[in-house]
Design a protein around this motif. Structure first.
Motif, PDB file in Angstrom:
ATOM      1  N   ILE A  47       0.842  -1.153  -0.180  1.00  0.00           N
ATOM      2  CA  ILE A  47       0.106  -0.044  -0.112  1.00  0.00           C
ATOM      3  C   ILE A  47       0.855   1.191  -0.109  1.00  0.00           C
ATOM      4  N   THR A  48       1.920   0.973   0.488  1.00  0.00           N
ATOM      5  CA  THR A  48       2.990   2.435   0.597  1.00  0.00           C
ATOM      6  C   THR A  48       3.531   2.769  -0.726  1.00  0.00           C
ATOM      7  N   GLU A  49       3.453   1.854  -1.886  1.00  0.00           N
ATOM      8  CA  GLU A  49       3.658   2.042  -3.191  1.00  0.00           C
ATOM      9  C   GLU A  49       2.740   3.066  -3.784  1.00  0.00           C
ATOM     10  N   PHE A  50       1.636   3.438  -3.168  1.00  0.00           N
ATOM     11  CA  PHE A  50       0.432   4.347  -3.660  1.00  0.00           C
ATOM     12  C   PHE A  50       0.275   5.390  -2.757  1.00  0.00           C
ATOM     13  N   GLY A  51       1.392   5.854  -2.029  1.00  0.00           N
ATOM     14  CA  GLY A  51       1.378   6.885  -1.285  1.00  0.00           C
ATOM     15  C   GLY A  51       0.830   6.955   0.322  1.00  0.00           C
ATOM     16  N   ALA A  52       0.415   5.690   0.581  1.00  0.00           N
ATOM     17  CA  ALA A  52      -0.253   5.568   1.943  1.00  0.00           C
ATOM     18  C   ALA A  52       0.875   5.696   3.169  1.00  0.00           C
ATOM     19  N   LYS A  62      -7.609   7.345  -0.800  1.00  0.00           N
ATOM     20  CA  LYS A  62      -7.413   7.374  -2.295  1.00  0.00           C
ATOM     21  C   LYS A  62      -6.182   5.992  -2.495  1.00  0.00           C
ATOM     22  N   ALA A  63      -5.444   6.100  -1.603  1.00  0.00           N
ATOM     23  CA  ALA A  63      -4.156   5.027  -1.841  1.00  0.00           C
ATOM     24  C   ALA A  63      -4.662   3.785  -1.766  1.00  0.00           C
ATOM     25  N   PHE A  64      -5.574   3.420  -1.094  1.00  0.00           N
ATOM     26  CA  PHE A  64      -6.309   2.157  -0.958  1.00  0.00           C
ATOM     27  C   PHE A  64      -7.098   1.809  -2.369  1.00  0.00           C
ATOM     28  N   GLN A  65      -7.967   2.895  -2.751  1.00  0.00           N
ATOM     29  CA  GLN A  65      -8.617   2.782  -3.939  1.00  0.00           C
ATOM     30  C   GLN A  65      -7.880   2.645  -5.040  1.00  0.00           C
ATOM     31  N   ASN A  66      -6.631   3.408  -5.389  1.00  0.00           N
ATOM     32  CA  ASN A  66      -5.854   3.340  -6.284  1.00  0.00           C
ATOM     33  C   ASN A  66      -5.001   2.030  -6.629  1.00  0.00           C
ATOM     34  N   LYS A  81      -1.954  -9.494  -4.835  1.00  0.00           N
ATOM     35  CA  LYS A  81      -1.852  -9.237  -3.391  1.00  0.00           C
ATOM     36  C   LYS A  81      -1.593  -7.809  -3.018  1.00  0.00           C
ATOM     37  N   LEU A  82      -2.357  -7.315  -2.112  1.00  0.00           N
ATOM     38  CA  LEU A  82      -2.057  -6.046  -1.336  1.00  0.00           C
ATOM     39  C   LEU A  82      -1.462  -6.128  -0.122  1.00  0.00           C
ATOM     40  N   PHE A  83      -0.474  -5.734   0.090  1.00  0.00           N
ATOM     41  CA  PHE A  83       0.281  -6.052   1.475  1.00  0.00           C
ATOM     42  C   PHE A  83       0.114  -4.511   2.162  1.00  0.00           C
ATOM     43  N   VAL A  84      -0.529  -5.025   3.455  1.00  0.00           N
ATOM     44  CA  VAL A  84      -0.432  -3.446   4.400  1.00  0.00           C
ATOM     45  C   VAL A  84       0.519  -4.176   5.343  1.00  0.00           C
ATOM     46  N   PRO A  85       1.652  -3.168   5.439  1.00  0.00           N
ATOM     47  CA  PRO A  85       2.615  -3.426   6.429  1.00  0.00           C
ATOM     48  C   PRO A  85       2.244  -2.573   7.887  1.00  0.00           C
ATOM     49  N   THR A  91      -8.363   5.354   6.934  1.00  0.00           N
ATOM     50  CA  THR A  91      -8.961   5.078   5.621  1.00  0.00           C
ATOM     51  C   THR A  91     -10.564   5.245   5.762  1.00  0.00           C
ATOM     52  N   GLY A  92     -11.237   5.545   4.672  1.00  0.00           N
ATOM     53  CA  GLY A  92     -12.630   5.560   4.385  1.00  0.00           C
ATOM     54  C   GLY A  92     -12.732   4.279   3.752  1.00  0.00           C
ATOM     55  N   SER A  93     -14.116   4.097   3.486  1.00  0.00           N
ATOM     56  CA  SER A  93     -14.519   2.884   2.933  1.00  0.00           C
ATOM     57  C   SER A  93     -13.835   2.620   1.542  1.00  0.00           C
ATOM     58  N   PHE A  94     -13.336   1.604   1.160  1.00  0.00           N
ATOM     59  CA  PHE A  94     -12.717   0.882  -0.165  1.00  0.00           C
ATOM     60  C   PHE A  94     -13.431  -0.280  -0.564  1.00  0.00           C
TER      61      PHE A  94
END
Length: 155
Positions: A47-52, A62-66, A81-85, A91-94
């Motif tokens: 998720i950090t690759e998308f600015g989270a 927006k990071a989760f959505q993107n 796979k989406l990894f969340v470290p 976040t809001g809803s995704f």
């Protein structure tokens, strides 16, 4: 009186029949089967690759959505796979997608935003009709999805 006894006996027999040799209790129903959380997905991103930012303050909707929008392109290629470290991820809803593994590190926490603007309003569930307590629409859940297949949430 005799009918009550017969109905109670039938209820007990039905319960026994369900639990005697119940492979469904392990594997799930025909709609939701127990998956293998160790399934290998051919593509993986963090998720950090998308600015989270996992500081518990920065809004990461927006990071989760993107990230999920990007991973959707791999759905027909074995999924992703989406990894969340480790961290606190506000976040809001995704929405989830099919053929996705959402993998949370053991120290990862997904926090729901307290701002109602981060929660889209959608139609009520059919079972609720117009709503039980309040008529009308409802807010989406934190992690949402419709008609999904092959989704794993683990970590």
């Amino acid at each position: 009186m005799i009918y009550e006894y017969v109905f109670q006996l039938v209820d007990v027999l039905l319960l026994l029949a369900l639990f005697i040799d119940a492979p469904w209790a392990i594997t799930g129903s025909s709609h939701c089967q127990r998956g293998n959380p160790a399934v290998i997905r051919p593509h993986s991103v963090a998720i950090t690759e998308f600015g989270a930012v996992g500081d518990g303050v920065t809004l990461n909707t927006k990071a989760f959505q993107n990230a999920i929008f990007y991973l959707n392109s791999f759905a027909d290629k074995g999924g992703a796979k989406l990894f969340v470290p480790a961290g606190q991820w506000l976040t809001g809803s995704f929405d989830l997608i099919s053929h996705l593994t959402l993998w949370l590190d053991k120290d990862a926490i997904i926090l729901g935003s307290t701002n109602s603007d981060d929660w889209p309003v959608i139609d009520p569930l059919p079972s609720y009709g117009r709503g039980r307590e309040l008529p009308g629409r409802r807010h989406k859940s934190l992690i949402f999805g419709r008609n999904l297949t092959d989704v794993v949430i683990t970590g």
